[in-house]
Design a protein around this motif. Structure first.
Motif, PDB file in Angstrom:
ATOM      1  N   LEU A 139       0.816  -1.210   0.000  1.00 23.35           N
ATOM      2  CA  LEU A 139       0.000   0.000   0.000  1.00 23.35           C
ATOM      3  C   LEU A 139       0.853   1.264   0.000  1.00 23.35           C
ATOM      4  CD1 LEU A 139      -2.805  -1.088   2.498  1.00 23.35           C
ATOM      5  CD2 LEU A 139      -2.803  -1.218  -0.014  1.00 23.35           C
ATOM      6  N   ASN A 140       1.853   1.338   0.858  1.00 21.08           N
ATOM      7  CA  ASN A 140       2.689   2.538   0.896  1.00 21.08           C
ATOM      8  C   ASN A 140       3.568   2.653  -0.342  1.00 21.08           C
ATOM      9  OD1 ASN A 140       2.119   4.079   3.356  1.00 21.08           O
ATOM     10  ND2 ASN A 140       2.716   2.218   4.423  1.00 21.08           N
ATOM     11  N   MET A 141       3.937   1.517  -0.930  1.00 14.58           N
ATOM     12  CA  MET A 141       4.697   1.563  -2.171  1.00 14.58           C
ATOM     13  C   MET A 141       3.866   2.187  -3.289  1.00 14.58           C
ATOM     14  SD  MET A 141       6.535  -1.538  -4.292  1.00 14.58           S
ATOM     15  CE  MET A 141       7.530  -2.081  -2.901  1.00 14.58           C
ATOM     16  N   ARG A 142       2.557   1.995  -3.254  1.00 16.90           N
ATOM     17  CA  ARG A 142       1.684   2.584  -4.269  1.00 16.90           C
ATOM     18  C   ARG A 142       1.647   4.106  -4.137  1.00 16.90           C
ATOM     19  NH1 ARG A 142      -2.910  -2.149  -5.014  1.00 16.90           N
ATOM     20  NH2 ARG A 142      -1.545  -3.814  -4.279  1.00 16.90           N
ATOM     21  N   PHE A 143       1.606   4.584  -2.906  1.00 17.61           N
ATOM     22  CA  PHE A 143       1.678   6.030  -2.710  1.00 17.61           C
ATOM     23  C   PHE A 143       3.023   6.575  -3.206  1.00 17.61           C
ATOM     24  CE2 PHE A 143      -1.541   5.321   0.775  1.00 17.61           C
ATOM     25  CZ  PHE A 143      -2.533   6.119   0.216  1.00 17.61           C
ATOM     26  N   GLN A 144       4.088   5.874  -2.874  1.00 13.03           N
ATOM     27  CA  GLN A 144       5.416   6.321  -3.283  1.00 13.03           C
ATOM     28  C   GLN A 144       5.552   6.337  -4.800  1.00 13.03           C
ATOM     29  OE1 GLN A 144       7.945   3.568  -1.194  1.00 13.03           O
ATOM     30  NE2 GLN A 144       7.576   4.518   0.799  1.00 13.03           N
ATOM     31  N   ALA A 145       4.988   5.330  -5.455  1.00 16.62           N
ATOM     32  CA  ALA A 145       5.069   5.266  -6.917  1.00 16.62           C
ATOM     33  C   ALA A 145       4.317   6.420  -7.562  1.00 16.62           C
ATOM     34  CB  ALA A 145       4.502   3.933  -7.405  1.00 16.62           C
ATOM     35  N   MET A 146       3.138   6.742  -7.060  1.00 15.57           N
ATOM     36  CA  MET A 146       2.373   7.854  -7.630  1.00 15.57           C
ATOM     37  C   MET A 146       3.124   9.167  -7.493  1.00 15.57           C
ATOM     38  SD  MET A 146      -1.686   7.199  -6.908  1.00 15.57           S
ATOM     39  CE  MET A 146      -1.613   6.773  -5.167  1.00 15.57           C
ATOM     40  N   GLU A 160      -5.658   4.778   7.486  1.00 11.65           N
ATOM     41  CA  GLU A 160      -6.393   3.550   7.775  1.00 11.65           C
ATOM     42  C   GLU A 160      -7.867   3.805   8.070  1.00 11.65           C
ATOM     43  OE1 GLU A 160      -4.574   0.970  10.551  1.00 11.65           O
ATOM     44  OE2 GLU A 160      -2.662   0.886   9.476  1.00 11.65           O
ATOM     45  N   ASN A 161      -8.232   5.054   8.329  1.00 10.37           N
ATOM     46  CA  ASN A 161      -9.626   5.380   8.616  1.00 10.37           C
ATOM     47  C   ASN A 161     -10.406   5.796   7.374  1.00 10.37           C
ATOM     48  OD1 ASN A 161      -9.387   5.009  11.483  1.00 10.37           O
ATOM     49  ND2 ASN A 161      -8.311   6.972  11.587  1.00 10.37           N
ATOM     50  N   PHE A 162      -9.727   5.850   6.240  1.00 18.88           N
ATOM     51  CA  PHE A 162     -10.416   6.256   5.014  1.00 18.88           C
ATOM     52  C   PHE A 162     -11.434   5.185   4.633  1.00 18.88           C
ATOM     53  CE2 PHE A 162     -11.101   6.596   0.482  1.00 18.88           C
ATOM     54  CZ  PHE A 162     -11.218   7.958   0.285  1.00 18.88           C
ATOM     55  N   SER A 163     -12.674   5.598   4.344  1.00 23.12           N
ATOM     56  CA  SER A 163     -13.725   4.624   4.051  1.00 23.12           C
ATOM     57  C   SER A 163     -14.633   5.030   2.899  1.00 23.12           C
ATOM     58  CB  SER A 163     -14.588   4.379   5.301  1.00 23.12           C
ATOM     59  OG  SER A 163     -15.176   5.601   5.749  1.00 23.12           O
ATOM     60  N   ASP A 164     -14.379   6.179   2.264  1.00 23.06           N
ATOM     61  CA  ASP A 164     -15.217   6.612   1.152  1.00 23.06           C
ATOM     62  C   ASP A 164     -14.960   5.766  -0.089  1.00 23.06           C
ATOM     63  OD1 ASP A 164     -16.272   8.600   2.729  1.00 23.06           O
ATOM     64  OD2 ASP A 164     -14.865  10.129   2.035  1.00 23.06           O
ATOM     65  N   TRP A 165     -15.977   5.625  -0.921  1.00 26.66           N
ATOM     66  CA  TRP A 165     -15.815   4.799  -2.118  1.00 26.66           C
ATOM     67  C   TRP A 165     -15.132   5.578  -3.245  1.00 26.66           C
ATOM     68  CZ3 TRP A 165     -18.104   5.653  -6.950  1.00 26.66           C
ATOM     69  CH2 TRP A 165     -19.056   6.688  -7.011  1.00 26.66           C
ATOM     70  N   GLN A 166     -15.088   6.921  -3.131  1.00 26.78           N
ATOM     71  CA  GLN A 166     -14.376   7.734  -4.109  1.00 26.78           C
ATOM     72  C   GLN A 166     -13.827   8.980  -3.427  1.00 26.78           C
ATOM     73  OE1 GLN A 166     -16.879   9.306  -7.201  1.00 26.78           O
ATOM     74  NE2 GLN A 166     -18.127  10.529  -5.805  1.00 26.78           N
ATOM     75  N   GLY A 167     -12.879   9.637  -4.099  1.00 29.45           N
ATOM     76  CA  GLY A 167     -12.316  10.861  -3.560  1.00 29.45           C
ATOM     77  C   GLY A 167     -12.986  12.090  -4.132  1.00 29.45           C
ATOM     78  N   THR A 168     -12.969  13.178  -3.385  1.00 32.35           N
ATOM     79  CA  THR A 168     -13.564  14.436  -3.836  1.00 32.35           C
ATOM     80  C   THR A 168     -12.507  15.515  -4.059  1.00 32.35           C
ATOM     81  OG1 THR A 168     -13.956  15.044  -1.525  1.00 32.35           O
ATOM     82  CG2 THR A 168     -15.763  13.948  -2.708  1.00 32.35           C
ATOM     83  N   ASP A 169     -11.246  15.187  -3.828  1.00 34.26           N
ATOM     84  CA  ASP A 169     -10.122  16.056  -4.154  1.00 34.26           C
ATOM     85  C   ASP A 169      -8.923  15.142  -4.404  1.00 34.26           C
ATOM     86  OD1 ASP A 169      -9.209  15.244  -1.625  1.00 34.26           O
ATOM     87  OD2 ASP A 169      -9.882  17.083  -0.657  1.00 34.26           O
ATOM     88  N   THR A 170      -7.782  15.730  -4.718  1.00 31.36           N
ATOM     89  CA  THR A 170      -6.626  14.901  -5.099  1.00 31.36           C
ATOM     90  C   THR A 170      -6.182  13.979  -3.969  1.00 31.36           C
ATOM     91  OG1 THR A 170      -5.857  16.542  -6.696  1.00 31.36           O
ATOM     92  CG2 THR A 170      -4.237  14.956  -5.897  1.00 31.36           C
ATOM     93  N   GLY A 177      -7.932   5.386  -4.296  1.00 33.43           N
ATOM     94  CA  GLY A 177      -7.312   4.449  -5.226  1.00 33.43           C
ATOM     95  C   GLY A 177      -6.507   3.376  -4.529  1.00 33.43           C
ATOM     96  N   VAL A 178      -5.734   3.780  -3.520  1.00 33.88           N
ATOM     97  CA  VAL A 178      -4.888   2.810  -2.814  1.00 33.88           C
ATOM     98  C   VAL A 178      -5.717   1.927  -1.885  1.00 33.88           C
ATOM     99  CG1 VAL A 178      -3.027   2.539  -1.129  1.00 33.88           C
ATOM    100  CG2 VAL A 178      -2.807   4.207  -2.993  1.00 33.88           C
ATOM    101  N   VAL A 179      -6.587   2.526  -1.073  1.00 31.39           N
ATOM    102  CA  VAL A 179      -7.377   1.767  -0.108  1.00 31.39           C
ATOM    103  C   VAL A 179      -8.362   0.829  -0.816  1.00 31.39           C
ATOM    104  CG1 VAL A 179      -9.144   1.946   1.681  1.00 31.39           C
ATOM    105  CG2 VAL A 179      -7.144   3.428   1.770  1.00 31.39           C
ATOM    106  N   ASN A 180      -9.179   1.391  -1.684  1.00 36.10           N
ATOM    107  CA  ASN A 180     -10.183   0.566  -2.354  1.00 36.10           C
ATOM    108  C   ASN A 180      -9.563  -0.375  -3.377  1.00 36.10           C
ATOM    109  OD1 ASN A 180     -12.441   1.730  -0.966  1.00 36.10           O
ATOM    110  ND2 ASN A 180     -12.265   3.531  -2.268  1.00 36.10           N
TER     111      ASN A 180
END
Length: 248
Positions: A139-146, A160-170, A177-180
């Motif tokens: 998961l953290n490697m995905r953030f680093q790659a982006m 770890e508390n993120f639970s929305d099915w989509q983002g509303t800002d960057t 993208g990473v969590v879901n």
């Protein structure tokens, strides 16, 4: 009989003391002097070291003269039938986790999901046969790659508390993208293995195991999985016992 297990991973080094098969204590970030004190304090008789890197000489220098020492490799004594085409390249942490799974759930089809620097998927069947698995970015490697391979995306850490099915800002879009995406990947792999292995036991380990544990508890697989953060250590300790039994 006390055993000392050392697991040198990509991100950190773990040290564990076992009394036969009972895990007594786990440590991180120890010095050579600390290990010498552990050997004396717990009267360590056997030790094993597994490393995904090559910098293990300082540990071997203290373990070899003071314990019955094993350097873990793909050729160590174990009951796994390895069908992997290049066993010399099989990650030792992956192999140890498979051995740990077989130790905890003998004669059971098991899927090990190790979510750390990378996420790995490895199954061993009830007869002890391992044919291969999968490796994907953690998961953290995905953030680093982006962040690394784009011009403007920031470097984030997992929320770890993120639970929305989509983002509303960057920021939230990256978290989504990473969590879901990570959860969808894990669930899809589970479905594939579950369709091929009856009575499948799923075992989560690695630094992000609790993250996936929380989300899988609401899935259809909740009754078939368990979280064991020390699975690799348990597997390495099992190798000590198998080696000692063979040489008894």
């Amino acid at each position: 009989m006390a055993n000392l297990v050392i697991d040198i991973g990509n991100s950190r080094t773990k040290f564990a003391v076992f009394n036969n098969s009972d895990l007594k204590e786990v440590f991180t970030d120890l010095t050579v002097k600390d290990v010498e004190l552990l050997i004396s304090k717990f009267q360590i008789s056997s030790s094993i070291l597994s490393s995904v890197r090559n910098d293990a000489e300082e540990w071997e220098a203290v373990l070899k003269p003071n314990t019955s020492f094993l350097r873990f490799s793909a050729h160590s004594n174990h009951n796994i039938q390895i069908g992997y085409k290049s066993p010399q390249t099989l990650g030792l942490d992956r192999l140890a986790a498979i051995i740990g799974a077989q130790s905890l759930f003998p004669r059971r089809n098991c899927l090990v999901i190790d979510s750390g620097t990378c996420i790995t998927y490895d199954a061993i069947d009830a007869e002890g046969y391992y044919s291969g698995g999968s490796i994907s970015p953690g998961l953290n490697m995905r953030f680093q790659a982006m962040h690394t391979f784009t011009g403007r995306l920031p470097l984030l850490e997992l929320d770890e508390n993120f639970s929305d099915w989509q983002g509303t800002d960057t920021i939230s879009a990256m978290q989504s993208g990473v969590v879901n995406g990570g959860c969808a990947e894990v669930i899809d792999f589970i479905k594939k293995y579950d369709s091929r292995y009856p009575n499948l036991q799923i075992i989560l380990c690695g630094g992000d195991a609790n993250f996936f544990d929380t989300r899988l508890k609401s899935s259809i697989f909740a009754h078939t999985f368990t979280t064991e953060p020390h699975l690799v250590l348990i597997g390495l300790n099992k190798v000590i016992h198998q080696h000692n039994d063979k040489n008894f």
